[in-house]
Design an enzyme around this catalytic site. Structure first.
Site, short mmCIF file in Angstrom:
data_model
loop_
_atom_site.label_atom_id
_atom_site.label_comp_id
_atom_site.label_asym_id
_atom_site.label_seq_id
_atom_site.Cartn_x
_atom_site.Cartn_y
_atom_site.Cartn_z
N HIS A 93 0.83 -1.20 0.00
CA HIS A 93 0.00 0.00 0.00
C HIS A 93 0.86 1.26 0.00
O HIS A 93 2.03 1.24 0.43
CB HIS A 93 -0.92 0.02 1.22
CG HIS A 93 -2.05 -0.95 1.10
ND1 HIS A 93 -3.06 -1.06 2.04
CD2 HIS A 93 -2.36 -1.87 0.14
CE1 HIS A 93 -3.92 -1.99 1.68
NE2 HIS A 93 -3.51 -2.50 0.53
N GLU A 95 0.60 4.04 1.83
CA GLU A 95 1.01 4.51 3.16
C GLU A 95 2.15 3.67 3.72
O GLU A 95 3.03 4.18 4.41
CB GLU A 95 -0.18 4.48 4.13
CG GLU A 95 -1.32 5.38 3.77
CD GLU A 95 -2.39 4.66 2.97
OE1 GLU A 95 -3.50 5.18 2.86
OE2 GLU A 95 -2.11 3.55 2.47
N CYS A 127 -5.43 1.85 6.23
CA CYS A 127 -5.89 0.60 6.85
C CYS A 127 -4.84 0.12 7.84
O CYS A 127 -3.78 0.70 8.00
CB CYS A 127 -6.14 -0.46 5.78
SG CYS A 127 -4.62 -1.18 5.10
N CYS A 134 -0.53 -0.06 7.73
CA CYS A 134 -0.26 1.33 7.35
C CYS A 134 -0.36 2.27 8.54
O CYS A 134 0.50 3.14 8.75
CB CYS A 134 -1.24 1.76 6.26
SG CYS A 134 -1.17 0.73 4.77
#
Length: 357
Positions: A93, A95, A127, A134
């Site tokens: 992801h 982040e 999330c 993250c």
């Protein structure tokens, strides 16, 4: 500090390989440069709509994550702006890439002591799912740099409904993150904030999009985001209310996902009796606006209008004694004075006559 990234100069900024082992491949169109800074961070209007769902309404792209960021000094001046994307090939992801230990952002903050604010404009809420974590990585960076404030603006909620097994983790993590208010804020993108993102990170924007009001479908989705983040965290976000849907057919332009959940009273994981797994409300606290918003509000002059009523128009033809019993009429005062003066004059004449006698 040992770095795990590689940075290269671009035409209008820098291109960053967040991990030195990434390489170009056919499974991820963004590899290997998942961080771009300066003007290299700008995207086309079509790509922006595909990720953020602006201006026509939510798109919910499950495998496309786009995050814009601004690093600011304590006085609000922008030190750096950039873009972060997820890696579909390695399933990482955005982040997780940005907030990774010894990553690009960690190294940048380590070298710049003047950083006071970090603002994220993301197409999804962060999330805390297994393998990504993250929000946990955000915690680590906030602990390492205690002088920095984090403001997150988002356009869509990510995996918070009960059909996702990880929804409970994500909701609890969002509530915990928002609990660090006012140092951390979670707000939906709305109204003028959309224009800020367009001016700063998007190219080839149609002129009509910049000056027309927010479309009803997008405004409805923004209102839904504001309601849900308030429901999850218990803290009212900074949100500019948009006009409601003006025509019934506008609802049909929303994806089925939002048409089903547009009414706030029909939240499935509250109706099914699963309230015991949902975080309770925490006391609502007043929201502290970000520094740039406070500056804009403080710079705007306040217009104060005072209406003056002339003496002749105060009563409006009405008897004031009915409403204010202690008020005396002006003619009563003048009559009293005439009577008193008449008595004083007669007394003086009587004294003169007595002296002559």
């Amino acid at each position: 500090m040992e770095n795990i990234f590689q940075e290269f100069s671009g035409y209008h900024g820098t291109l960053v390989k967040p991990y030195y082992w990434l390489y170009s491949n056919q499974h991820c169109s963004k590899c290997p440069y998942h961080i771009r800074t300066g003007e290299e961070s700008r995207v086309t209007f079509g790509e922006f709509y595909e990720a953020f769902g602006f201006p026509y309404g939510p798109t919910m792209p499950e495998n496309k994550q786009l995050i814009f960021y601004e690093i600011k000094a304590f006085n609000g001046a922008v030190i750096q702006k950039g873009q972060v994307t997820n890696c579909t090939y390695s399933n990482i992801h955005g982040e997780s890439i940005l907030f990774d230990k010894h990553g690009y952002l960690d190294s940048f903050l380590y070298k710049h002591d003047s950083v006071g604010y970090l603002t994220l404009y993301a197409n999804f809420t962060p999330c805390n799912e297994y393998g990504q974590c993250c929000i946990s990585r955000m915690y680590d960076l906030l602990i390492k740099y205690p002088q920095m404030r984090l403001d997150i603006y988002f356009s869509q909620m990510y995996h918070i409904e009960e059909e996702f097994p990880v929804a409970v983790w994500n909701r609890e993590a969002l509530k915990s993150l928002a609990g660090h208010w006012p140092r951390v804020t979670l707000n939906p993108l709305s109204d003028g904030i959309w224009k800020t993102v367009l001016y700063g990170f998007v190219k080839e924007v149609p002129e009509t999009t910049l000056y027309e009001p927010i479309l009803p479908a997008r405004a409805t989705a923004d209102s839904y985001n504001a309601y849900m983040i308030h429901l999850i965290t218990g803290i009212k976000p900074y949100f500019v209310t948009e006009p409601p849907v003006s025509q019934p057919q506008e609802t049909n332009s929303l994806p089925e996902y939002y048409r089903e959940k547009r009414h706030f009273n029909s939240v499935p994981w509250l109706q099914n009796g699963n309230n015991n797994i949902y975080p309770f409300f925490i006391p609502r606290m007043p929201f502290v606006l970000p520094s740039h918003v406070q500056t804009e509000l403080a710079s705007k002059p306040k217009l104060v209008v005072r209406h003056l009523n002339m003496p002749g128009s105060v009563s409006g033809g009405k008897d004031l004694s009915e409403s204010f019993p202690n008020v005396k009429k002006s003619n009563e005062v003048s009559i009293t004075k005439q009577v008193v003066r008449g008595k004083e004059k007669s007394l003086m004449e009587n004294r003169k006559k007595k002296r002559k006698v």
